[in-house]
Scaffold this motif. Structure first.
Motif, PDB file in Angstrom:
ATOM      1  N   THR A 106     -80.486   8.247  40.428  1.00  0.00           N
ATOM      2  CA  THR A 106     -80.155   8.200  41.879  1.00  0.00           C
ATOM      3  C   THR A 106     -78.569   7.925  41.885  1.00  0.00           C
ATOM      4  N   PRO A 107     -77.892   8.339  42.965  1.00  0.00           N
ATOM      5  CA  PRO A 107     -76.438   7.713  43.139  1.00  0.00           C
ATOM      6  C   PRO A 107     -76.470   6.119  43.086  1.00  0.00           C
ATOM      7  N   ALA A 108     -77.473   5.474  43.612  1.00  0.00           N
ATOM      8  CA  ALA A 108     -77.640   3.986  43.732  1.00  0.00           C
ATOM      9  C   ALA A 108     -77.955   3.447  42.325  1.00  0.00           C
ATOM     10  N   GLN A 109     -78.570   4.123  41.570  1.00  0.00           N
ATOM     11  CA  GLN A 109     -79.259   4.068  40.190  1.00  0.00           C
ATOM     12  C   GLN A 109     -78.838   5.018  39.316  1.00  0.00           C
ATOM     13  N   PRO A 110     -77.752   5.134  38.846  1.00  0.00           N
ATOM     14  CA  PRO A 110     -77.256   6.580  38.210  1.00  0.00           C
ATOM     15  C   PRO A 110     -77.896   6.725  36.454  1.00  0.00           C
ATOM     16  N   ARG A 111     -78.256   5.634  35.982  1.00  0.00           N
ATOM     17  CA  ARG A 111     -78.682   5.486  34.893  1.00  0.00           C
ATOM     18  C   ARG A 111     -80.332   5.174  34.834  1.00  0.00           C
ATOM     19  N   GLY A 112     -80.955   4.798  35.893  1.00  0.00           N
ATOM     20  CA  GLY A 112     -82.485   4.618  36.265  1.00  0.00           C
ATOM     21  C   GLY A 112     -82.359   3.101  35.624  1.00  0.00           C
ATOM     22  N   LEU A 113     -83.517   2.723  35.107  1.00  0.00           N
ATOM     23  CA  LEU A 113     -83.607   1.058  34.742  1.00  0.00           C
ATOM     24  C   LEU A 113     -83.748   1.275  33.228  1.00  0.00           C
ATOM     25  N   LEU A 114     -83.163   0.323  32.685  1.00  0.00           N
ATOM     26  CA  LEU A 114     -83.129   0.242  31.074  1.00  0.00           C
ATOM     27  C   LEU A 114     -84.386  -0.467  31.085  1.00  0.00           C
ATOM     28  N   HIS A 115     -85.271   0.241  30.167  1.00  0.00           N
ATOM     29  CA  HIS A 115     -86.822  -0.262  29.737  1.00  0.00           C
ATOM     30  C   HIS A 115     -87.089  -0.173  28.113  1.00  0.00           C
ATOM     31  N   ARG A 116     -88.017  -0.969  27.740  1.00  0.00           N
ATOM     32  CA  ARG A 116     -88.390  -1.016  26.331  1.00  0.00           C
ATOM     33  C   ARG A 116     -89.204   0.411  26.201  1.00  0.00           C
ATOM     34  N   ALA A 117     -89.294   1.260  25.027  1.00  0.00           N
ATOM     35  CA  ALA A 117     -90.095   2.191  24.573  1.00  0.00           C
ATOM     36  C   ALA A 117     -90.151   1.991  23.108  1.00  0.00           C
ATOM     37  N   PHE A 118     -90.943   2.965  22.587  1.00  0.00           N
ATOM     38  CA  PHE A 118     -91.032   2.966  21.291  1.00  0.00           C
ATOM     39  C   PHE A 118     -91.298   4.540  20.819  1.00  0.00           C
ATOM     40  N   SER A 119     -90.903   4.795  19.565  1.00  0.00           N
ATOM     41  CA  SER A 119     -91.002   6.197  18.833  1.00  0.00           C
ATOM     42  C   SER A 119     -91.839   6.057  17.635  1.00  0.00           C
ATOM     43  N   VAL A 120     -92.782   6.749  17.446  1.00  0.00           N
ATOM     44  CA  VAL A 120     -93.769   6.580  16.351  1.00  0.00           C
ATOM     45  C   VAL A 120     -93.344   7.743  15.318  1.00  0.00           C
ATOM     46  N   PHE A 121     -93.344   7.573  14.221  1.00  0.00           N
ATOM     47  CA  PHE A 121     -92.898   8.535  13.004  1.00  0.00           C
ATOM     48  C   PHE A 121     -94.139   8.522  12.306  1.00  0.00           C
ATOM     49  N   LEU A 122     -95.184   9.519  12.509  1.00  0.00           N
ATOM     50  CA  LEU A 122     -96.455   9.522  11.478  1.00  0.00           C
ATOM     51  C   LEU A 122     -96.343  10.516  10.273  1.00  0.00           C
ATOM     52  N   PHE A 123     -96.165  10.066   9.269  1.00  0.00           N
ATOM     53  CA  PHE A 123     -96.246  10.941   7.889  1.00  0.00           C
ATOM     54  C   PHE A 123     -97.728  11.335   7.351  1.00  0.00           C
ATOM     55  N   SER A 124     -97.562  12.396   6.796  1.00  0.00           N
ATOM     56  CA  SER A 124     -98.921  12.765   5.877  1.00  0.00           C
ATOM     57  C   SER A 124     -98.892  11.622   4.856  1.00  0.00           C
ATOM     58  N   PRO A 125    -100.318  11.575   4.059  1.00  0.00           N
ATOM     59  CA  PRO A 125    -100.396  10.547   3.207  1.00  0.00           C
ATOM     60  C   PRO A 125     -99.562  10.398   2.088  1.00  0.00           C
ATOM     61  N   ASP A 126     -98.904  11.746   1.668  1.00  0.00           N
ATOM     62  CA  ASP A 126     -98.037  11.865   0.469  1.00  0.00           C
ATOM     63  C   ASP A 126     -96.526  11.681   0.922  1.00  0.00           C
ATOM     64  N   GLY A 127     -96.375  11.445   2.355  1.00  0.00           N
ATOM     65  CA  GLY A 127     -95.246  11.125   2.915  1.00  0.00           C
ATOM     66  C   GLY A 127     -94.359  12.413   2.976  1.00  0.00           C
ATOM     67  N   LYS A 128     -94.675  13.650   2.456  1.00  0.00           N
ATOM     68  CA  LYS A 128     -93.873  14.864   2.457  1.00  0.00           C
ATOM     69  C   LYS A 128     -93.495  15.376   3.815  1.00  0.00           C
ATOM     70  N   LYS A 129     -94.615  15.398   4.535  1.00  0.00           N
ATOM     71  CA  LYS A 129     -94.444  15.688   5.719  1.00  0.00           C
ATOM     72  C   LYS A 129     -94.744  14.826   7.198  1.00  0.00           C
ATOM     73  N   LEU A 130     -93.803  15.209   8.190  1.00  0.00           N
ATOM     74  CA  LEU A 130     -93.993  14.372   9.406  1.00  0.00           C
ATOM     75  C   LEU A 130     -94.388  15.124  10.553  1.00  0.00           C
ATOM     76  N   LEU A 131     -95.225  14.620  11.351  1.00  0.00           N
ATOM     77  CA  LEU A 131     -96.057  15.053  12.376  1.00  0.00           C
ATOM     78  C   LEU A 131     -95.139  15.177  13.703  1.00  0.00           C
ATOM     79  N   LEU A 132     -94.843  16.128  14.110  1.00  0.00           N
ATOM     80  CA  LEU A 132     -94.076  16.581  15.355  1.00  0.00           C
ATOM     81  C   LEU A 132     -95.133  16.926  16.566  1.00  0.00           C
ATOM     82  N   GLN A 133     -94.704  16.647  17.728  1.00  0.00           N
ATOM     83  CA  GLN A 133     -95.317  17.100  18.785  1.00  0.00           C
ATOM     84  C   GLN A 133     -94.298  17.824  19.890  1.00  0.00           C
TER      85      GLN A 133
END
Length: 299
Positions: A94-121
């Motif tokens: 918003t004009p009073a809060q143009p960047r929202g509120l800075l907060h913690r997040a996480f991003s998981v990258f899950l790979f196949s057992p052989d490591g060759k493929k990445l699961l996307l959603q």
């Protein structure tokens, strides 16, 4: 004492937010700041379990309900917790809060057992922010008031163990993708580093977008020893796909017409290939890519 190195990147065309000269915490956020490193002593175990389950499990609540109910961890640019606020307020630009509120997040990258493929959603079309975009396996937030506790003390960040962020990741992998927690135990996660970015959702809401993301994002890699069970939640996920590095490059080619989350695009263009091309080395406890002290500021 944790020493934080600050890496800054500027002039990224996809980041519409500039680095503020100072962090101003709204009074209603600061007023919520309590000792988040332990659960409230007055809550019974049953009440704590209800708080944890009520965030998503089988309530029939809408995305907007979750936005008002879930309490994110509001932080400053050094990732020090300064309060809590619900997801709605954190993501509202918003004009009073143009960047929202800075907060913690996480991003998981899950790979196949052989490591060759990445699961996307592909995020569900019903999501409030960045609907229908492709992204990494799972992205969300550690929350206040959860059991197990999802708030990491500074020493747990400094040593790379981050049990709170990992607990949040397990919760959301089960919620969004139906992955049983026993298939991805906390010890299987590798915390690499943190990304500070800001992006308004102009594609969905136009140039004056009133929604966006402003996060310090914890990057987690996991390579299970066996294939995981997938049962995507249609309220959260429209599609899933395992891809190798070549397939990912083809999907991210502008000619594909696919849209991507801003956080994943930053990670894919700046970091992912170096991490993925020798996954064994990246996951090694002595990996040079495990950089707990750095916050990559890409604004």
């Amino acid at each position: 004492m944790q020493v934080q190195r600050r890496t800054h990147y500027t002039n990224d065309s996809r980041c519409s937010c500039s680095m503020p000269s100072a962090v101003t915490v709204p009074k209603h956020v600061a007023a919520r700041l309590v000792n988040l490193l332990s659960q409230p002593a007055h809550l019974s175990s049953a009440a704590r379990a209800q708080m944890a389950a009520s965030s998503w499990a089988g309530t029939g609540m809408t995305q907007q309900d979750f936005m008002h109910r879930d309490e994110c961890l509001v932080v400053d640019q050094s990732d020090t917790i300064v309060g809590t606020s619900n997801k709605h307020d954190c993501h509202r630009f918003t004009p009073a809060q143009p960047r929202g509120l800075l907060h913690r997040a996480f991003s998981v990258f899950l790979f196949s057992p052989d490591g060759k493929k990445l699961l996307l959603q592909q995020r569900a079309a019903s999501k409030v922010t960045f609907p229908s975009v492709w992204t990494n396996t799972c992205c969300s937030h550690p929350l206040a008031g959860q059991e197990p506790n999802e708030v990491d003390a500074p020493e747990k960040i400094a040593d790379g163990s981050v049990p709170g962020v990992k607990a949040a990741a397990l919760r959301k992998l089960a919620h969004e993708l139906g992955i049983p927690p026993e298939q991805v135990p906390p010890a299987s996660f590798t915390f690499l580093t943190r990304l500070h970015y800001c992006a308004s959702d102009t594609h969905t809401y136009g140039p004056a977008a009133e929604w966006g993301e402003h996060e310090i994002d914890y990057i987690l890699f996991v390579r299970p020893t066996q294939p995981v069970t997938l049962a995507p939640n249609p309220d959260e996920v429209d599609d899933v796909r395992y891809v190798d590095r070549g397939e990912l490059a083809a999907m991210m080619d502008p000619k594909s017409g696919l849209r991507w989350s801003p956080w994943f695009r930053i990670l894919a263009e700046r970091f992912l290939d170096a991490w993925w091309q020798d996954l064994d080395a990246t996951l090694d406890p002595e990996s040079k890519h495990r950089d707990y002290g750095t916050i990559h500021h890409i604004l």
